[in-house]
Design a protein around this motif. Structure first.
Motif, PDB file in Angstrom:
ATOM      1  N   THR A   1       5.529   5.686  14.478  1.00  0.00           N
ATOM      2  CA  THR A   1       6.361   6.724  13.883  1.00  0.00           C
ATOM      3  C   THR A   1       6.610   7.870  14.862  1.00  0.00           C
ATOM      4  OG1 THR A   1       4.491   7.948  12.958  1.00  0.00           O
ATOM      5  CG2 THR A   1       5.411   6.219  11.587  1.00  0.00           C
TER       6      THR A   1
ATOM      7  N   GLU B   1       3.783   5.943   2.467  1.00  0.00           N
ATOM      8  CA  GLU B   1       4.135   7.364   2.568  1.00  0.00           C
ATOM      9  C   GLU B   1       3.714   7.914   3.923  1.00  0.00           C
ATOM     10  OE1 GLU B   1       2.075   9.018  -0.866  1.00  0.00           O
ATOM     11  OE2 GLU B   1       3.930  10.137  -1.275  1.00  0.00           O
TER      12      GLU B   1
ATOM     13  N   ARG C   1       0.476   1.154  14.121  1.00  0.00           N
ATOM     14  CA  ARG C   1       1.475   1.476  13.108  1.00  0.00           C
ATOM     15  C   ARG C   1       1.742   2.981  13.060  1.00  0.00           C
ATOM     16  NH1 ARG C   1      -0.165   0.161   7.090  1.00  0.00           N
ATOM     17  NH2 ARG C   1      -1.350   2.076   7.432  1.00  0.00           N
TER      18      ARG C   1
ATOM     19  N   ALA D   1       6.996   0.923  10.224  1.00  0.00           N
ATOM     20  CA  ALA D   1       6.782   2.295  10.680  1.00  0.00           C
ATOM     21  C   ALA D   1       7.909   2.791  11.578  1.00  0.00           C
ATOM     22  CB  ALA D   1       5.450   2.392  11.408  1.00  0.00           C
TER      23      ALA D   1
ATOM     24  N   ASN E   1       5.035  13.253   7.639  1.00  0.00           N
ATOM     25  CA  ASN E   1       5.107  12.251   8.695  1.00  0.00           C
ATOM     26  C   ASN E   1       6.392  12.415   9.493  1.00  0.00           C
ATOM     27  OD1 ASN E   1       6.265   9.270   9.405  1.00  0.00           O
ATOM     28  ND2 ASN E   1       4.093   9.506   9.900  1.00  0.00           N
ATOM     29  N   ASN E   2       7.479  12.677   8.788  1.00  0.00           N
ATOM     30  CA  ASN E   2       8.743  12.867   9.508  1.00  0.00           C
ATOM     31  C   ASN E   2       8.710  14.091  10.418  1.00  0.00           C
ATOM     32  OD1 ASN E   2       9.778  10.604   8.281  1.00  0.00           O
ATOM     33  ND2 ASN E   2      10.772  11.730   6.627  1.00  0.00           N
TER      34      ASN E   2
ATOM     35  N   VAL F   1      -1.478  14.496   1.241  1.00  0.00           N
ATOM     36  CA  VAL F   1      -1.950  13.678   0.125  1.00  0.00           C
ATOM     37  C   VAL F   1      -2.526  14.606  -0.956  1.00  0.00           C
ATOM     38  CG1 VAL F   1      -3.563  11.877  -0.566  1.00  0.00           C
ATOM     39  CG2 VAL F   1      -2.403  11.719   1.623  1.00  0.00           C
TER      40      VAL F   1
ATOM     41  N   ILE G   1      -9.351   0.826   5.549  1.00  0.00           N
ATOM     42  CA  ILE G   1      -8.078   0.359   6.124  1.00  0.00           C
ATOM     43  C   ILE G   1      -7.000   0.135   5.064  1.00  0.00           C
ATOM     44  CG2 ILE G   1      -7.047  -1.523   7.451  1.00  0.00           C
ATOM     45  CD1 ILE G   1      -9.816  -1.896   8.704  1.00  0.00           C
ATOM     46  N   ARG G   2      -5.825   0.636   5.333  1.00  0.00           N
ATOM     47  CA  ARG G   2      -4.689   0.469   4.422  1.00  0.00           C
ATOM     48  C   ARG G   2      -3.519  -0.148   5.164  1.00  0.00           C
ATOM     49  NH1 ARG G   2      -4.500   3.260  -0.358  1.00  0.00           N
ATOM     50  NH2 ARG G   2      -6.309   4.556  -0.807  1.00  0.00           N
ATOM     51  N   LEU G   3      -3.633  -1.439   5.436  1.00  0.00           N
ATOM     52  CA  LEU G   3      -2.513  -2.124   6.076  1.00  0.00           C
ATOM     53  C   LEU G   3      -1.608  -2.702   5.000  1.00  0.00           C
ATOM     54  CD1 LEU G   3      -4.291  -3.996   8.974  1.00  0.00           C
ATOM     55  CD2 LEU G   3      -2.614  -2.163   9.186  1.00  0.00           C
TER      56      LEU G   3
ATOM     57  N   ARG H   1      -1.189   9.162  10.675  1.00  0.00           N
ATOM     58  CA  ARG H   1      -2.633   9.047  10.470  1.00  0.00           C
ATOM     59  C   ARG H   1      -3.062   7.592  10.302  1.00  0.00           C
ATOM     60  NH1 ARG H   1      -4.535  10.708   4.528  1.00  0.00           N
ATOM     61  NH2 ARG H   1      -6.461   9.847   5.381  1.00  0.00           N
TER      62      ARG H   1
ATOM     63  N   ASN I   1       4.397  -4.852  10.038  1.00  0.00           N
ATOM     64  CA  ASN I   1       3.657  -3.619   9.795  1.00  0.00           C
ATOM     65  C   ASN I   1       4.158  -2.519  10.721  1.00  0.00           C
ATOM     66  OD1 ASN I   1       0.889  -3.289   8.079  1.00  0.00           O
ATOM     67  ND2 ASN I   1       1.407  -5.437   8.367  1.00  0.00           N
TER      68      ASN I   1
ATOM     69  N   ASN J   1      -6.562  14.562   4.381  1.00  0.00           N
ATOM     70  CA  ASN J   1      -5.664  14.451   3.233  1.00  0.00           C
ATOM     71  C   ASN J   1      -4.876  15.732   3.013  1.00  0.00           C
ATOM     72  OD1 ASN J   1      -6.295  11.802   2.694  1.00  0.00           O
ATOM     73  ND2 ASN J   1      -7.956  12.310   1.274  1.00  0.00           N
TER      74      ASN J   1
ATOM     75  N   ASN K   1       0.834  -1.190   0.000  1.00  0.00           N
ATOM     76  CA  ASN K   1       0.000   0.000   0.000  1.00  0.00           C
ATOM     77  C   ASN K   1       0.874   1.246   0.000  1.00  0.00           C
ATOM     78  OD1 ASN K   1      -1.892   2.071   0.571  1.00  0.00           O
ATOM     79  ND2 ASN K   1      -3.270   0.468   1.292  1.00  0.00           N
TER      80      ASN K   1
ATOM     81  N   PHE L   1      -6.444   5.377   8.223  1.00  0.00           N
ATOM     82  CA  PHE L   1      -7.292   5.587   7.048  1.00  0.00           C
ATOM     83  C   PHE L   1      -8.695   5.043   7.298  1.00  0.00           C
ATOM     84  CE2 PHE L   1      -2.945   5.484   5.657  1.00  0.00           C
ATOM     85  CZ  PHE L   1      -2.876   6.521   4.744  1.00  0.00           C
TER      86      PHE L   1
ATOM     87  N   PRO M   1       3.716  13.727   1.762  1.00  0.00           N
ATOM     88  CA  PRO M   1       3.247  12.953   2.908  1.00  0.00           C
ATOM     89  C   PRO M   1       4.406  12.401   3.736  1.00  0.00           C
ATOM     90  CG  PRO M   1       1.981  12.373   0.974  1.00  0.00           C
ATOM     91  CD  PRO M   1       3.060  13.304   0.523  1.00  0.00           C
ATOM     92  N   THR M   2       5.458  11.955   3.049  1.00  0.00           N
ATOM     93  CA  THR M   2       6.610  11.406   3.763  1.00  0.00           C
ATOM     94  C   THR M   2       7.241  12.454   4.672  1.00  0.00           C
ATOM     95  OG1 THR M   2       7.026  10.042   1.826  1.00  0.00           O
ATOM     96  CG2 THR M   2       8.786  10.192   3.438  1.00  0.00           C
TER      97      THR M   2
END
Lengths: 319, 250, 293
Positions: free
Chosen positions: B166, A199, B162, B100, B74-75, B50, B85-87, B80, B96, B45, A194, B82, B70-71
Motif C-alpha cells: 500500500t 480495511e 501486503r 493491497a 491507510n490511504n 480501529v 495473522i489476518r491474511l 500495519r 493478497n 489500534n 478478513n 497483525f 482505518p481505510t
C-alpha cells in the motif's frame, strides 16, 4: 480481452451448451413439459450466480434474493404491459428488462444501509425481513394485482426466444465472473476473508459491500424479469422465503464462491423435481438435507479446510 | 513524522492506554516494547483507527488522523500487520498483495466487469509490482499458493509484504517475529532493515523480547499498564531501573 | 372505542406472551451457543402436531398428551443440537446459520410429507368461554395463555438465578472456555439450554394451536420469525429482554392489525426489526460488545 486457454474452453462450453439445447428444442425430442423448463433453468442460473457474488464472494448471507427477483419481475411486467400496445415487442422487452434490473438494483442499494451496519446473523435476518416486507407490500398494492397476481404479461421470453435468454444469461455469468477476477473482485473477496485486514490495506469496505448487493440485486431483477415474461402470470407467493432458500441451496450445493458449481447445481436442482414428478414435498426435504449435509461435510475433520468453498473446487478450477 | 500527544482510551472503567506520547522521526526504526498486556497492540489500534481515542491527538506529518477510519488512515500512509495473522486465507499469495495494490493501480468497475478497456495492461502492472515485493520476502515462487496454506513464518512475511504494497510512509509491525525460531528471527530483522532502506519507510515495531529490538531499533518506548515507562536509545532504556523492574518484577 | 382499544391490547398481550415464550428459546440459545437457531420456530409446529397426534390419534387424556408434547419437543431440541450444530461449533458463523436454516426446512418438509399440506382442524384443549369484566370481553384461552406464560416465566427466572444449573448456564454464556476450566460440563449445559428452550416452544405451540385451531406444517415459521424479532427488540441474550420484547411486539402487531391494515401488519413487525437493528442493535436490554483485534 485476455484470450487464453481458460477463455477458449469457456467459450466452447457455452457454444456446446447452446447447440445442445437448440437441437433438443428443434428436433422435437423434448416434450412440452421439458421445453417449458429451459427458460426457468436459465433464470435459476442467473439467480444462483448473482447470489453467489454476495454469499460466496462477499461472505454475507442474503435471505431476500427472491425479493429482488420479485421487484424485477413486477416492475418489468407492469412496464411491458403498459408498453405492449405502443412499442414493438423487441423494444418493449428490452426496456422492461432494463427497468427490472435497475429497480431491483435500487432496492439493493436501499438494503445497503443495514448491510453497512450489520453483519452475519443479523444481516441475514434483515434480508429475510426485507424480502417479506416486499412480499407484503406487493400483496397489499392494487397495481400489482394483490394476492391474485399480475396476469397477461406478454410472453417475450418464451422458450421459442431461447437464444435471447441464453445470451442474457451468458452475459450475466461473464460479467460476474469477470468482476470476481478483477481489482474490485479482490476487494470483495478480501472483505469476506478478513474485513479488518481489508480495511487496513485501504479498501473501502462500505463501498464494496453495497456494490456487491446492488450488482447481485440488479441481476436478480433481470432474472425476475425474464421469469415474468416466461410464465405470463406472477403472484407474490412465488417470490417467498422458500424461493430465497432454493437459490441459497443452489449456491451451497455448487460450492460457495464457485461459479461453475452454481451453474451446475442450478441445472440439476431445477430438473430434478421433473424426474421425481409428483413428489414436490421430497424436493423440499432434499433441499434441507443438502444444506445440512454440505455444511457439516465442508467443516468436518475429513475436509481439513477452514473455508466454506472447498466443495467443487476441482470443478471450479478453470474459473 | 508521527506525533501522539496525551493519547488515551478507556474501555468501560479500564484505562487501556493513558497519557501516551510518541514522537517518531522520518526514516527511523522505532521499537515499542513492554510486558504482555501493557497496551502495545491497543496503541496500534489507535494509530490505525480501529479504536477511536478517548483523549489526545495523533498527527501524521502534521495532519490530524484521529477520528478517521482505518481505510482513510491507510490511504494517508499508515500500514500495519497483525499480531494474530489476518491474511486473506482463501486467496492466493499474489492476490493478497494485489488486493493491497487496490489504491495504487486503479481501473473502473466497467473495466472490472468486461475485462476490456485496458484491463490486461493494468493487471500486468499489478502483477509486476506485486512480484517485486514478494521477491524481497522470497515468496515470489509461491504466488499461486493459497495464503492460508503457507507455513506460519511465511504467513507473517506475506502480511508485511501486503502492508508494504500500500506504499506506506509509516509501517507498523505487530510482533513480526512471534513464533519464529532464532535463525528466522535474525533473518527477518535483516529484511526489516532492508525494506526500511529500499522503500524509504519509517517503521514502528512491537516486540516483547527486549534484546531482539535493541539490536535493530534506533529508539525505544516502553509501555507498562497503558502508560509510558521510559523512552530513549536502546541502551538508555534497557538500563533504566524502572524498566528492569517492570520486566523482571520486584 | 376505548373498550375496543382495551380488547386489542389484551389480544396483543396474548399474542405477545406466546412470542415471549418462543423468544426466550432464541435468546437463551443465542446467549449460550452464539447462533440463531432458525429451527426454533418449527419446534412450535412439532409441538402442535405432537399434541394433535397424542389426543386425536392415540386418544390420550389431555394432561398426559401435554406432558408428552413438552417432552418430545425438549428431546427434539437436544437432538437437533447434537446432530446439526455440535459438529459445527468451531465452524464459521455462516456455516452454522445455513445449517440452522436447513434444519428448519427439514422439520417443515418432514411434517409436510407425514401430515400433508391440507390444514388439519384441531379442537382447543382449553374450553372456550367468554369472560366479561365490565364491558370488556376476554376469552378463556386468553386468560389461560396469560397465566401459563406468567408461571413459565417465573419458574424460568428462578431456575436461571437460583439454581446451580442456572448459574452454570449463565457462566457458559459469559465465557465458554473459562466455564469449562471451572469444571462446568459445557456440552450438557448447551443440551439443557436447548431442552428448556424447546420445552417452552412446545408450551407456546400448545397455546398457539388452541387459539388458531388449525394446523399446517408451516405454522411455526411466522411466529418463529416474529419471536426472533421480539428477542432482538428486547436485546438478544437477555431473558427479561425477550419477555418484554415479546409482549411489546404482540401489542404493536395487534394495534397495527386493528388500526392500520391486516395485510401490512407483518411488514410493520419486520419494519420494527430493521429499525431496532439499525439504531439500537443491542436491543432494549442487551449488552454492547467490543470487537477484539
Amino acid at each position: 480481452m485476455k484470450v487464453n486457454k481458460k477463455t477458449i474452453i469457456n467459450i466452447v462450453i457455452m457454444l456446446l451448451a447452446y447447440a445442445l439445447v437448440f437441437v433438443l428444442i428443434n428436433s422435437g425430442v423434448l416434450s412440452r413439459q421439458y421445453k417449458s423448463l429451459i427458460v426457468p433453468i436459465c433464470v435459476n442460473i442467473m439467480l444462483a450466480v448473482s447470489l453467489n457474488l454476495v454469499t460466496g464472494f462477499l461472505g454475507e448471507l442474503s435471505l431476500g434474493h427472491a425479493g429482488f427477483m420479485s421487484i424485477g419481475a413486477y416492475s418489468s411486467a407492469l412496464l411491458s404491459i403498459a408498453l405492449s400496445n405502443t412499442f414493438p415487442p423487441v423494444l418493449a422487452f428490452f426496456t422492461a428488462l432494463i427497468c427490472g434490473g435497475i429497480s431491483a438494483a435500487f432496492f439493493g442499494f436501499l438494503i445497503g444501509v443495514p448491510v453497512l451496519r450489520l453483519r452475519g446473523d443479523y444481516l441475514a435476518i434483515v434480508t429475510l425481513a426485507f424480502g417479506e416486507i416486499i412480499k407484503s407490500i406487493i400483496n397489499y398494492l392494487k397495481i400489482t394485482g394483490g394476492s391474485k397476481g399480475l396476469s397477461k404479461i406478454p410472453l417475450y421470453s418464451d422458450y421459442k426466444n431461447f437464444t435471447v435468454v441464453f445470451v442474457i444469461m451468458v452475459i450475466t455469468i461473464v460479467l460476474i465472473s469477470n468482476l470476481i477476477d478483477s481489482r474490485d473482485g479482490r476487494a470483495i473477496k478480501s472483505i469476506r476473508d478478513n474485513d479488518i485486514a481489508a480495511e487496513s490495506i485501504g479498501i473501502n469496505i462500505s463501498r464494496y459491500k453495497v456494490m456487491a448487493f446492488v450488482i447481485a440485486a440488479g441481476f436478480a431483477g433481470i432474472a425476475g424479469a425474464l421469469y415474468a415474461h416466461n410464465v405470463g402470470i406472477i403472484k407474490p407467493g412465488i417470490f417467498d422465503y422458500n424461493k430465497s432458500i432454493e437459490i441459497l441451496v443452489f449456491v451451497v450445493l455448487g460450492g460457495m464462491g464457485n461459479i461453475p458449481g452454481s451453474i451446475i447445481s442450478a441445472i440439476i436442482l431445477t430438473l430434478l423435481p421433473e424426474f421425481l414428478r409428483g413428489a414436490d414435498n421430497l424436493r423440499m426435504l432434499l433441499y434441507a438435507i443438502v444444506l445440512i449435509v454440505m455444511m457439516i461435510f465442508n467443516n468436518s475433520k475429513f475436509k481439513s479446510g477452514l473455508s466454506l468453498n472447498r466443495t467443487f473446487r476441482k470443478l471450479g478450477r478453470e474459473e | 513524522m508521527l506525533e501522539c500527544k496525551n493519547l488515551g482510551i478507556q474501555f468501560g472503567g479500564l484505562k487501556a492506554v493513558d497519557n501516551f506520547n510518541l514522537n517518531i522521526e522520518k526514516g527511523m526504526l522505532y521499537g515499542l516494547i513492554g510486558p504482555n498486556g501493557a497496551g502495545k497492540t491497543t496503541v496500534f489500534n489507535l494509530l490505525t483507527g480501529v479504536y477511536k481515542p478517548t483523549t489526545g491527538t495523533i498527527r501524521l506529518e502534521g495532519n490530524l488522523i484521529n477520528g478517521k477510519t482505518p481505510t482513510q488512515i491507510n490511504n494517508m500512509g499508515i500500514a500495519r500487520t497483525f499480531q494474530n495473522i489476518r491474511l486473506f486465507s482463501n486467496m492466493s499469495v499474489l492476490d493478497n498483495v494485489k488486493a493491497a495494490l487496490h489504491e495504487k493501480v486503479r481501473y473502473s468497475l466497467l473495466t472490472s466487469m468486461t475485462h476490456i478497456f485496458g484491463f490486461g495492461k493494468k493487471e500486468k502492472e499489478m502483477d509486476e509490482l506485486a512480484t517485486d515485493i514478494l521477491k524481497v520476502f522470497s515468496l515470489d515462487d509461491k504466488s499461486d499458493t493459497l495464503s492460508g496454506n503457507l507455513p506460519y513464518g511465511e504467513q507473517r512475511k506475506l502480511e508485511i509484504a501486503r502492508a508494504l504494497a500500500t506504499s506506506p510512509s509509516l509501517l507498523l509491525l505487530d510482533e513480526p517475529a512471534a513464533g519464529m525460531n532464532p535463525n528466522e528471527t535474525e533473518e527477518l530483522m535483516k529484511t526489516i532493515r532492508q525494506i526500511r532502506d529500499m522503500y524509504n519507510v519509517t517503521i514502528l515495531l512491537i516486540e516483547h523480547d527486549m534484546k531482539l529490538v535493541a539490536g535493530i531499533c534506533e529508539k525505544l518506548s516502553v509501555l507498562n499498564f497503558g502508560t509510558e515507562l521510559a523512552s530513549g536509545t536502546p541502551s538508555e532504556v534497557l538500563n533504566n531501573p524502572e524498566v528492569i523492574t517492570a520486566y523482571l518484577g520486584e | 372505542m376505548l373498550i375496543n382499544f382495551i380488547e386489542q391490547l389484551i389480544n396483543g398481550l396474548r399474542t405477545g406472551s406466546i412470542y415471549a415464550l418462543i423468544a426466550i428459546g432464541y435468546t437463551m440459545v443465542y446467549g449460550i451457543a452464539k447462533m440463531i437457531n432458525f429451527a426454533h420456530g418449527d419446534i412450535i409446529m412439532v409441538g402442535a402436531y405432537a399434541l394433535y397426534f397424542s389426543i386425536s390419534v392415540l386418544g390420550l387424556p389431555v394432561p398426559i398428551a401435554l406432558l408428552i408434547t413438552v417432552i418430545i419437543c425438549g428431546v427434539l431440541g437436544v437432538m437437533i443440537e447434537k446432530v446439526a450444530y455440535k459438529p459445527l461449533r468451531s465452524a464459521p458463523p455462516l456455516a452454522v446459520l445455513i445449517t440452522a436454516i436447513g434444519m428448519s426446512f427439514f422439520l417443515q418438509s418432514a411434517s409436510l410429507l407425514i401430515f400433508g399440506s391440507t390444514p388439519i382442524p384441531f379442537q382447543s384443549v382449553i374450553p372456550n368461554v367468554n369472560i366479561s369484566i365490565g364491558p370488556v370481553v376476554i376469552s378463556s384461552i386468553t386468560v389461560v395463555t396469560l397465566i401459563v406464560t406468567a408461571i413459565a416465566m417465573i419458574l424460568l427466572t428462578l431456575f436461571v438465578n437460583k439454581t446451580k444449573l442456572g448459574s452454570a448456564m449463565r457462566a457458559v454464556s459469559e465465557d465458554k472456555g473459562a466455564a469449562e476450566l471451572m469444571g462446568i460440563n459445557v456440552n450438557s449445559t448447551i443440551s439443557m439450554t436447548f431442552a428448556i428452550g424447546s420445552a417452552l416452544a412446545a408450551v407456546a405451540g400448545v397455546l398457539y394451536i388452541c387459539q388458531y385451531q388449525s394446523m399446517k406444517p408451516t405454522l411455526g415459521a411466522l411466529p418463529g420469525i416474529k419471536a426472533f424479532v421480539a428477542a432482538v427488540l428486547g436485546g438478544i441474550g437477555s431473558i427479561p429482554g425477550a419477555m418484554i420484547g415479546g409482549i411489546l411486539l404482540g401489542l404493536i402487531e395487534s394495534v397495527s392489525k386493528a388500526y392500520i391494515s391486516t395485510e401490512l401488519a407483518d411488514a410493520i413487525v419486520f419494519g420494527v426489526l430493521i429499525v431496532v437493528l439499525l439504531f439500537r442493535p443491542s436491543g432494549l436490554l442487551g449488552k454492547k460488545k467490543i470487537v477484539k483485534v
